[in-house]
Design an enzyme around this catalytic site. Structure first.
Site, PDB file in Angstrom:
ATOM      1  N   ARG A  20     -10.792   3.701 -35.421  1.00  0.00           N
ATOM      2  CA  ARG A  20      -9.757   3.368 -36.397  1.00  0.00           C
ATOM      3  C   ARG A  20     -10.410   3.041 -37.743  1.00  0.00           C
ATOM      4  NH1 ARG A  20      -7.719  -1.185 -34.414  1.00  0.00           N
ATOM      5  NH2 ARG A  20      -8.870  -2.500 -35.874  1.00  0.00           N
TER       6      ARG A  20
ATOM      7  N   TYR B 275       9.159  13.263 -55.907  1.00  0.00           N
ATOM      8  CA  TYR B 275       9.491  13.668 -54.539  1.00  0.00           C
ATOM      9  C   TYR B 275      10.395  12.615 -53.892  1.00  0.00           C
ATOM     10  CZ  TYR B 275       8.682  13.831 -49.481  1.00  0.00           C
ATOM     11  OH  TYR B 275       8.840  13.822 -48.121  1.00  0.00           O
TER      12      TYR B 275
ATOM     13  N   ASP C 176      -0.205  11.874 -58.324  1.00  0.00           N
ATOM     14  CA  ASP C 176       0.015  12.684 -57.130  1.00  0.00           C
ATOM     15  C   ASP C 176      -0.335  14.126 -57.485  1.00  0.00           C
ATOM     16  OD1 ASP C 176       0.953  14.187 -54.989  1.00  0.00           O
ATOM     17  OD2 ASP C 176       2.684  12.890 -54.648  1.00  0.00           O
TER      18      ASP C 176
ATOM     19  N   LYS D 148       0.067  19.452 -46.990  1.00  0.00           N
ATOM     20  CA  LYS D 148       0.433  20.614 -47.792  1.00  0.00           C
ATOM     21  C   LYS D 148      -0.754  21.554 -48.019  1.00  0.00           C
ATOM     22  CE  LYS D 148       4.391  18.351 -48.250  1.00  0.00           C
ATOM     23  NZ  LYS D 148       4.100  16.987 -47.816  1.00  0.00           N
TER      24      LYS D 148
END
Length: 390
Positions: A50, A103, A175, A200
């Protein structure tokens, strides 16, 4: 607990031919959750996945290199990347400035934080310079920017905005998902932090969910790494492995998709059922001249307003075969989405109107198929919309 990164130049081939045990060209995937200590109270370089994992570390170095950054933190989604920055760098009551045309998922996150009264949030028309400069007088701690914006492809002058943000002692977040590091590098333009939905373009195959934060600020990197482990927001080893595979075809994928997008725009300009097209290559697009200077290409995402009734829009979308009606973008396959009922369904009609998002707006993520086939698919759908409606 501390982490550190040293700055160095890394290519997309980082990790290749580094397997000393067997000579594997592709870096091995480390599917372990935990690691043995060499002896009592003597942990090795890795102790729990982790916190850190060799496979994830390899991908983080590659993405940091692509974005010209000092370090990268991989998270389990693009949204968790954005939330990680907020929870790490802000205190309750701090002000966040964000665009009203961003977005839908980002808008929803900021709006929900506002409703929870954890942070103060103000939405502005980010490409309006007067509104932007006025927002700085409110003493924000973070200013979040999309350039180009999603879905209207509005472009802002990143270097100018980041300079003003830094002068106001705020932190800038860009972004860069819509363009990827191939076409734009916000850190070189002065941004403090860059985020990606790696789901993406970086991955490019629509088969993982992942996010990334990149920065040249060592303090930010170390704090974000600590909190990513603390909150458990790091991405899975499998996702890291697939992400690295996807990154290695990023350049040719985006090159083909971008060329296809320009061909489709040329076709759409001649269609009666197309009212307006949004793409950074167009002179009519907000920030087109800026895009020519700060971007290395115009990208493969475009939007257009459908010039017809809701029924005709439904017929058009149901007639498509090569274009899949689906959310997301940046994959090898071409997708089309209806913003009002899909990516921006969480936003009210009033909020969408204020942002300039029409209820007949469609966004296309252009893939790498044969452009002639894509245009033929659109042509058939437009014809059906006119014919069946009549």
């Amino acid at each position: 607990m501390s982490y550190s990164y040293k700055k160095r130049t890394i290519s997309v081939h980082d990790g290749l031919n580094k397997d000393k045990q067997y000579g594997s060209v592709v870096p091995p995937i480390y599917l372990t959750s935990t690691y043995s200590f060499s002896s009592f109270n003597k942990p090795r370089k890795y102790d729990y996945s982790r916190k850190s994992n060799p496979t994830r570390d390899t991908v983080q170095k590659v993405i940091a290199s692509l974005e010209k950054g000092l370090g990268c933190i991989l998270t389990n989604s693009g949204m968790s990347a954005l939330y990680l920055i907020i929870i790490t760098l802000l205190k309750p009551g701090d002000l966040i400035i964000c665009p009203n045309d961003c977005y839908g998922g980002s808008y929803r996150l900021f709006k929900s934080l506002l409703y929870k009264k954890i942070y103060r949030v103000k939405f502005i028309t980010m490409h309006n310079e007067k509104q932007f400069l006025l927002s700085l007088t409110y003493k924000p701690k973070i200013i979040f920017i999309e350039s180009p914006s999603n879905p209207l492809l509005n472009v802002i002058d990143i270097a100018y905005y980041c300079k003003k943000i830094r002068q106001s002692n705020a932190i800038s977040i860009i972004d860069n998902t819509l363009l990827s590091p191939v076409l734009q590098n916000p850190l070189e333009l002065g941004s403090d932090l860059v985020i990606h939905s790696c789901t993406k373009y970086l991955n490019g195959h629509s088969d993982i969910i992942s996010g990334a934060i990149i920065s040249n600020n060592k303090i930010f990197i170390n704090e974000l790494l600590w909190w990513a482990n603390n909150l458990g927001l790091t991405n899975s080893v499998f996702d890291s492995y697939f992400l690295l595979r996807g990154i290695r075809t990023l350049y040719p994928r985006l090159k083909i998709a971008q060329e296809n997008a320009l061909s489709i725009i040329k076709y759409l300009k001649k269609q009666k059922l197309v009212k307006k097209i949004y793409h950074t290559s167009l002179n009519s697009n907000i920030g087109h001249e800026i895009a020519k200077k700060q971007q290395k290409g115009f990208g493969a995402i475009l939007s257009f307003e459908f010039n017809g009734s809701k029924k005709m829009l439904e017929i058009f979308l149901n007639s498509l075969n090569l274009f899949t009606l689906a959310e997301s973008f940046g994959g090898v396959e071409s997708l089309i989405s209806h913003s009002a009922t899909m990516t921006h369904a969480c936003i009210t009609k009033e909020e969408m109107t204020k942002a300039g998002i029409s209820h007949l707006l469609l966004r296309i993520s252009v893939g790498i198929e044969d452009p002639k086939d894509l245009i033929a698919d659109l042509d058939k759908a437009f014809s059906n919309a006119i014919k069946d409606y009549k």
